[in-house]
Design a protein around this motif. Structure first.
Motif, PDB file in Angstrom:
ATOM      1  N   LEU A 195     119.461 -15.985   0.982  1.00  0.00           N
ATOM      2  CA  LEU A 195     119.504 -16.902  -0.164  1.00  0.00           C
ATOM      3  C   LEU A 195     120.437 -16.648  -1.150  1.00  0.00           C
ATOM      4  O   LEU A 195     121.118 -17.474  -1.831  1.00  0.00           O
ATOM      5  N   LEU A 196     120.685 -15.324  -1.482  1.00  0.00           N
ATOM      6  CA  LEU A 196     121.629 -15.005  -2.771  1.00  0.00           C
ATOM      7  C   LEU A 196     123.128 -15.736  -2.153  1.00  0.00           C
ATOM      8  O   LEU A 196     124.034 -16.123  -3.010  1.00  0.00           O
ATOM      9  N   ALA A 197     123.560 -15.030  -0.918  1.00  0.00           N
ATOM     10  CA  ALA A 197     124.910 -15.909  -0.658  1.00  0.00           C
ATOM     11  C   ALA A 197     124.785 -17.119  -0.425  1.00  0.00           C
ATOM     12  O   ALA A 197     126.047 -17.721  -1.029  1.00  0.00           O
ATOM     13  N   ALA A 198     123.831 -17.763  -0.162  1.00  0.00           N
ATOM     14  CA  ALA A 198     123.878 -19.320   0.018  1.00  0.00           C
ATOM     15  C   ALA A 198     123.830 -20.054  -1.618  1.00  0.00           C
ATOM     16  O   ALA A 198     124.679 -20.741  -1.712  1.00  0.00           O
ATOM     17  N   GLY A 199     123.544 -19.130  -2.514  1.00  0.00           N
ATOM     18  CA  GLY A 199     123.359 -19.714  -3.996  1.00  0.00           C
ATOM     19  C   GLY A 199     124.874 -19.636  -4.335  1.00  0.00           C
ATOM     20  O   GLY A 199     125.325 -20.573  -4.955  1.00  0.00           O
ATOM     21  N   VAL A 200     125.625 -18.274  -3.994  1.00  0.00           N
ATOM     22  CA  VAL A 200     126.649 -18.196  -4.415  1.00  0.00           C
ATOM     23  C   VAL A 200     127.938 -19.158  -3.691  1.00  0.00           C
ATOM     24  O   VAL A 200     128.679 -19.644  -4.546  1.00  0.00           O
ATOM     25  N   LEU A 201     127.855 -19.390  -2.593  1.00  0.00           N
ATOM     26  CA  LEU A 201     128.582 -20.246  -1.833  1.00  0.00           C
ATOM     27  C   LEU A 201     128.360 -21.585  -2.308  1.00  0.00           C
ATOM     28  O   LEU A 201     129.425 -22.359  -2.638  1.00  0.00           O
ATOM     29  N   LEU A 202     127.251 -22.179  -2.668  1.00  0.00           N
ATOM     30  CA  LEU A 202     126.960 -23.464  -3.120  1.00  0.00           C
ATOM     31  C   LEU A 202     127.735 -23.452  -4.435  1.00  0.00           C
ATOM     32  O   LEU A 202     128.235 -24.707  -4.892  1.00  0.00           O
ATOM     33  N   LEU A 226     124.613 -26.165 -13.335  1.00  0.00           N
ATOM     34  CA  LEU A 226     124.790 -24.825 -12.804  1.00  0.00           C
ATOM     35  C   LEU A 226     123.055 -24.152 -12.425  1.00  0.00           C
ATOM     36  O   LEU A 226     123.153 -23.135 -12.114  1.00  0.00           O
ATOM     37  N   THR A 227     122.195 -25.191 -12.930  1.00  0.00           N
ATOM     38  CA  THR A 227     120.992 -24.341 -12.998  1.00  0.00           C
ATOM     39  C   THR A 227     120.331 -24.341 -11.657  1.00  0.00           C
ATOM     40  O   THR A 227     119.815 -23.097 -11.221  1.00  0.00           O
ATOM     41  N   GLY A 228     120.625 -25.037 -10.743  1.00  0.00           N
ATOM     42  CA  GLY A 228     120.003 -24.967  -9.553  1.00  0.00           C
ATOM     43  C   GLY A 228     120.610 -23.646  -8.897  1.00  0.00           C
ATOM     44  O   GLY A 228     120.051 -22.916  -8.077  1.00  0.00           O
ATOM     45  N   VAL A 229     122.011 -23.448  -8.976  1.00  0.00           N
ATOM     46  CA  VAL A 229     122.584 -22.346  -8.293  1.00  0.00           C
ATOM     47  C   VAL A 229     122.142 -20.954  -8.829  1.00  0.00           C
ATOM     48  O   VAL A 229     121.990 -20.075  -8.237  1.00  0.00           O
ATOM     49  N   MET A 230     121.899 -20.963 -10.234  1.00  0.00           N
ATOM     50  CA  MET A 230     121.255 -19.869 -10.645  1.00  0.00           C
ATOM     51  C   MET A 230     120.054 -19.382 -10.347  1.00  0.00           C
ATOM     52  O   MET A 230     119.631 -18.141 -10.396  1.00  0.00           O
ATOM     53  N   THR A 231     118.936 -20.487 -10.217  1.00  0.00           N
ATOM     54  CA  THR A 231     117.832 -20.366  -9.726  1.00  0.00           C
ATOM     55  C   THR A 231     117.958 -19.782  -8.367  1.00  0.00           C
ATOM     56  O   THR A 231     117.084 -18.713  -7.916  1.00  0.00           O
ATOM     57  N   LEU A 232     118.643 -20.141  -7.193  1.00  0.00           N
ATOM     58  CA  LEU A 232     119.050 -19.470  -6.013  1.00  0.00           C
ATOM     59  C   LEU A 232     119.411 -18.144  -6.172  1.00  0.00           C
ATOM     60  O   LEU A 232     118.879 -17.248  -5.391  1.00  0.00           O
ATOM     61  N   VAL A 233     120.574 -17.837  -6.973  1.00  0.00           N
ATOM     62  CA  VAL A 233     121.128 -16.687  -7.037  1.00  0.00           C
ATOM     63  C   VAL A 233     119.903 -15.635  -7.453  1.00  0.00           C
ATOM     64  O   VAL A 233     119.636 -14.445  -7.130  1.00  0.00           O
ATOM     65  N   ARG A 234     119.168 -15.854  -8.485  1.00  0.00           N
ATOM     66  CA  ARG A 234     118.269 -15.090  -9.303  1.00  0.00           C
ATOM     67  C   ARG A 234     116.994 -14.672  -7.999  1.00  0.00           C
ATOM     68  O   ARG A 234     116.586 -13.709  -8.120  1.00  0.00           O
TER      69      ARG A 234
END
Length: 255
Positions: free
Chosen positions: A141-148, A207-215
């Motif tokens: 999930l972290l990798a997916a958030g970063v790539l997105l 960028l909020t969606g990406v940060m939610t996935l990263v966290r």
């Protein structure tokens, strides 16, 4: 066909890397600015109660640092790169050759994307090894958030370059995205510490969606509905940005 595309992307990426290394200002912004801003995030969170968010100050700073890398290394750096190549007639000349429009834009972005990936990996591994931060709870999930985030910031950079007249003015046209994301997308403080109505509005920012996935990927937490909504928000902004690039991106200098 695939081999030819790879070769063209490699050539464009190497050329862009050479230009990036020669540009000391861009290199400083890409290498040192994001990591130094992690310290700024950390100091700004000392007075914030993060207990309700389920994270420590250093965890919030490191995850916010990934957002800073996406903003500074990818978005800010690429807006300047696209504008510089346009004003130098590089884009116009490239379009007369074999590379497609997509290959040109991707090739120019490759060094920034690779550098951003390396810095994100450094934040994760360094945080886990040296700063007593827990290892990623859901690495996929972290990798997916970063790539997105990389794809989204690249598309937004190309779209922003369309309204940027010169390399100097890129500092102004990228500022709104930086400020809005830093204050409202959970970089400096998680949305859980905001009032509910403000947090609901901030959830719609690019960028909020990406940060939610990263966290969620690094620290855990987040139910399926929340994560799906975050992914859809980031994907929606990516689609909007790609449409804007297809419709308004400029390949020749502004007159």
């Amino acid at each position: 066909m695939a081999a030819n595309t790879t070769a063209r992307l490699g050539a464009l990426g190497r050329a862009e890397l050479t230009l990036l290394v020669r540009n000391r200002t861009a290199l400083f912004v890409a290498l040192l600015m994001p990591l130094s801003l992690v310290l700024v995030i950390r100091s700004s969170l000392d007075q914030v109660d993060l207990g309700a968010a389920g994270m420590s100050v250093i965890e919030a700073a490191l995850t916010g640092g990934i957002g800073m890398v996406l903003l500074m290394v990818v978005h800010t750096n690429l807006v300047s790169a696209y504008v510089a190549r346009r004003e130098g007639l590089v884009l116009k000349r490239l379009r007369t050759g074999e590379p497609s429009d997509r290959e040109i834009l991707t090739g120019i972005a490759l060094p920034s994307l690779a550098l951003a990936l390396a810095q994100c990996a450094l934040l994760v591994t360094g945080g886990a090894a040296l700063l007593d931060v827990r290892a990623p709870q859901r690495p996929v999930l972290l990798a997916a958030g970063v790539l997105l985030g990389l794809v989204l910031m690249t598309a937004l950079a190309a779209a922003t370059s369309a309204v940027t007249r010169s390399v100097d003015s890129a500092q102004l046209t990228t500022l709104p995205m930086f400020l809005v994301s830093a204050m409202g997308s959970g970089l400096f403080a998680p949305l859980q510490v905001f009032p509910e109505r403000i947090a609901s509005l901030c959830e719609l920012l690019p960028l909020t969606g990406v940060m939610t996935l990263v966290r969620a990927g690094w620290l855990g937490g987040g139910d399926t509905k929340e994560l799906l909504g975050a992914a859809l928000t980031a994907l929606a902004w990516t689609v909007i940005s790609v449409f804007a690039v297809q419709r308004w991106f400029r390949w020749e200098p502004r007159r």
